[in-house]
Design an enzyme around this catalytic site. Structure first.
Site, PDB file in Angstrom:
ATOM      1  CE1 TYR A  45      -3.901   2.223   0.499  1.00 46.04           C
ATOM      2  CE2 TYR A  45      -2.716   3.132   2.367  1.00 46.04           C
ATOM      3  CZ  TYR A  45      -3.764   3.189   1.474  1.00 46.04           C
ATOM      4  OH  TYR A  45      -4.680   4.209   1.564  1.00 46.04           O
TER       5      TYR A  45
ATOM      6  CE1 TYR B 185       1.865  10.153 -16.577  1.00 45.04           C
ATOM      7  CE2 TYR B 185       0.266  11.227 -17.999  1.00 45.04           C
ATOM      8  CZ  TYR B 185       1.069  10.144 -17.709  1.00 45.04           C
ATOM      9  OH  TYR B 185       1.076   9.066 -18.554  1.00 45.04           O
TER      10      TYR B 185
END
Ligand code: UDP
Length: 280
Positions: free
Chosen positions: A107, A121
């Site tokens: 996780y 991005y």
């Protein structure tokens, strides 16, 4: 699906069932909110590889949609990025103390990879991205059997059984009521901030104190024998966790309004219904 029932007749809502680990195209969108991941330790430990995939391939695929359509993007990150923190309370500038190969790493590292992907991005493709680091959250609609501490303790107290305390219960968490979290996330989604922002309630409780609050809200009187079952502390269970929310306060004018006692009271009817449904 039960949680979407109220949207059944809402014509501004549509549901596409897809696996974000595979590339997919929903058509033009204005905003992508990526919340996909198992989030309860019990769930992500059971679905380790899936958790890694959704937090890597899944995040990249959703970012690709935002890039393609010039959409804004908000990613649900987590206080687990701080691991078992050596800095207290946790500020966004803290890089964390994470075991990269421990059981929780499926996780923690997926969420940390996701943060790197979101920043990439933003940097390389100029996507208007946002990241919220969510601390422990609870409220109505929390999965009653997902193994997290508030759902476990509430359900156990309502069933009249033993309350499970992992370790000696001295570890701390800071619990944020769901409506406070949502308000913070919406403010962040409309902001110009691209780096992570903590959203959580800085009121810090030991797990034993939390169990006491639950018993009082459910109505287990002080005099009654307290039934606590101590179970082993899971490996790498963070010893303490408390958000520093000065950044959210400064940038968004946000702070939580609902203290734990009030939030538990607001959640009681929901958990009661779950307990009744369980018996039926
Ligand atoms: N915990 C507990 N009893 C339970 C479930 C959890 O004592 O029935 C403890 C757990 O060990 C951790 C804290 O409560 O220290 C919060 O656990 P949770 O699974 O809710 O989320 P985490 O903050 O660890 O992601």
């Amino acid at each position: 699906m039960a949680n979407l029932e109220h949207l059944r007749n809402e014509n501004r809502f549509s549901l596409i069932e897809a696996d974000i680990c595979e590339a997919f195209d929903p058509g033009p969108v204005d905003y992508v909110f990526n919340f996909a991941s198992p989030a309860s330790p019990a769930d992500y430990l059971r679905l380790g590889v899936e958790t890694l995939r959704v937090g890597s391939a899944g995040t990249l695929n959703t970012l690709e949609i935002a890039r393609k359509y010039g959409a804004k993007f908000l990613h649900a990150s987590t206080s687990e990025c701080y691991g078992d923190p050596l800095v207290h309370p946790q500020t966004e500038s803290y890089w964390g103390h994470v075991n990269p190969i421990g059981p929780r790493s499926v996780y923690d590292e997926a969420k940390r990879f996701s943060e790197a992907a979101v920043m990439a991005y933003h940097r390389y493709h100029n996507v208007d991205t946002h990241m919220v680091r969510i601390f422990n959250t609870y409220g109505p609609r929390l999965q009653a059997n997902d193994g997290r501490v508030i759902s476990n303790l509430m359900m156990q107290a309502l069933r009249g059984g033993e309350l499970t305390i992992y370790g000696d219960g001295s570890q701390t968490r800071s619990f944020c009521y769901v409506s406070d979290l949502i308000a913070g996330i919406l403010l962040l989604s409309r902001s110009d901030e691209h780096e992570p922002v903590n959203i959580g309630n800085p009121e810090e409780w030991t797990i034993l104190e939390c169990a006491q609050e639950v018993m009082e809200v459910v109505g287990i009187a002080d005099g009654e024998a307290r039934k606590l079952a101590h179970l082993p502390l899971p490996q790498d269970d963070p010893a303490r966790r408390k958000p520093d929310i000065s950044k959210a306060n400064r940038l968004l004018g946000w702070s939580p309004k609902i203290p734990l006692r009030k939030g538990l009271e607001l959640s009681l009817d929901y958990f009661r219904e779950c307990a009744v449904a369980e018996k039926a």
